[in-house]
Design a protein around this motif. Structure first.
Motif, PDB file in Angstrom:
ATOM      1  N   UNK A 216     -29.982 -20.415  67.900  1.00  0.00           N
ATOM      2  CA  UNK A 216     -29.827 -20.300  66.450  1.00  0.00           C
ATOM      3  C   UNK A 216     -31.198 -20.180  65.781  1.00  0.00           C
ATOM      4  N   UNK A 217     -31.233 -19.435  64.696  1.00  0.00           N
ATOM      5  CA  UNK A 217     -32.443 -19.322  63.889  1.00  0.00           C
ATOM      6  C   UNK A 217     -32.178 -19.942  62.530  1.00  0.00           C
TER       7      UNK A 217
ATOM      8  N   UNK B 210     -39.794 -23.779  55.051  1.00  0.00           N
ATOM      9  CA  UNK B 210     -38.790 -22.729  55.182  1.00  0.00           C
ATOM     10  C   UNK B 210     -39.177 -21.484  54.385  1.00  0.00           C
ATOM     11  N   UNK B 211     -39.707 -21.671  53.179  1.00  0.00           N
ATOM     12  CA  UNK B 211     -40.108 -20.527  52.361  1.00  0.00           C
ATOM     13  C   UNK B 211     -41.282 -19.770  52.986  1.00  0.00           C
TER      14      UNK B 211
ATOM     15  N   UNK C 206     -46.385 -20.496  65.615  1.00  0.00           N
ATOM     16  CA  UNK C 206     -45.294 -20.576  66.605  1.00  0.00           C
ATOM     17  C   UNK C 206     -44.691 -21.980  66.721  1.00  0.00           C
ATOM     18  N   UNK C 207     -45.512 -23.023  66.559  1.00  0.00           N
ATOM     19  CA  UNK C 207     -44.987 -24.392  66.593  1.00  0.00           C
ATOM     20  C   UNK C 207     -44.052 -24.647  65.415  1.00  0.00           C
ATOM     21  N   UNK C 208     -44.424 -24.134  64.240  1.00  0.00           N
ATOM     22  CA  UNK C 208     -43.572 -24.280  63.061  1.00  0.00           C
ATOM     23  C   UNK C 208     -42.267 -23.517  63.202  1.00  0.00           C
ATOM     24  N   UNK C 209     -42.345 -22.301  63.750  1.00  0.00           N
ATOM     25  CA  UNK C 209     -41.133 -21.515  63.968  1.00  0.00           C
ATOM     26  C   UNK C 209     -40.229 -22.191  64.992  1.00  0.00           C
TER      27      UNK C 209
ATOM     28  N   UNK D  33     -38.446 -25.045  63.273  1.00  0.00           N
ATOM     29  CA  UNK D  33     -37.357 -24.533  62.441  1.00  0.00           C
ATOM     30  C   UNK D  33     -36.158 -24.127  63.292  1.00  0.00           C
ATOM     31  N   UNK D  34     -36.398 -23.406  64.392  1.00  0.00           N
ATOM     32  CA  UNK D  34     -35.300 -22.927  65.223  1.00  0.00           C
ATOM     33  C   UNK D  34     -34.592 -24.071  65.949  1.00  0.00           C
ATOM     34  N   UNK D  35     -35.353 -25.039  66.443  1.00  0.00           N
ATOM     35  CA  UNK D  35     -34.736 -26.195  67.099  1.00  0.00           C
ATOM     36  C   UNK D  35     -33.894 -27.005  66.117  1.00  0.00           C
ATOM     37  N   UNK D  36     -34.417 -27.195  64.922  1.00  0.00           N
ATOM     38  CA  UNK D  36     -33.674 -27.926  63.899  1.00  0.00           C
ATOM     39  C   UNK D  36     -32.421 -27.160  63.489  1.00  0.00           C
TER      40      UNK D  36
END
Length: 151
Positions: free
Chosen positions: A2-3, A58-59, A125-128, A131-134
């Motif tokens: 999921x993204x 997120x923004x 990449x860590x932030x992305x 977000x994707x894991x969450x």
């Protein structure tokens, strides 16, 4: 996998805020500052700093690279244009740039956001990954039949 686009924004921000609440520390002045010129009082929400941090992350991921000026425009509102003697239409007012800049600096210290010279801030990449894991965990927890096709 999921993204962040697969789950509703408010559910994602709420889950991200729980994670960021322990990672980011609200400054002493954070309880007393207004979130924009158009506001009368500081925010009453107890976890305001974490929620605004999650929303900003997120923004930045969605619109990045993005600068503080554009983000303050998005978090702004309408300031009353009336004075004592005549009624005027509302004027556009920006959100607090200091609040946004401070949160972005904290997100940079956590290596979730990076500065792109001359362009603004963009997601790392860590932030992305965060977000994707969450988003994946939020999607599993949601009990909404219209979102089952993403699971």
């Amino acid at each position: 996998m999921a993204t962040m686009y697969d789950v509703p924004a408010d559910d994602l921000i709420e889950a991200l805020a729980d994670d960021l609440e322990e990672r980011l520390e609200e400054p002493d002045w954070g309880k007393f500052v207004k979130s924009g010129v158009d506001r009368d009082l500081p925010p009453e929400q107890e976890d305001f700093w974490a929620v605004r941090s999650a929303s900003l992350l997120r923004k930045v991921a969605d619109r990045g690279p993005v600068g503080v000026e554009r983000l303050s425009t998005e978090y702004g509102g309408a300031k009353g244009g009336s004075n004592r003697y005549q009624v005027a239409p509302d004027k556009r007012a920006d959100g607090s740039k200091n609040l946004i800049r401070t949160i972005l600096q904290q997100l940079e210290d956590e290596d979730l956001v990076e500065t792109a010279e001359g362009e603004g801030r963009r997601i790392t990449p860590e932030g992305q990954s965060l977000l994707d894991d969450t988003a994946g965990s939020v999607l599993e927890d949601l009990d909404r039949p219209e979102l089952e096709r993403y699971a």
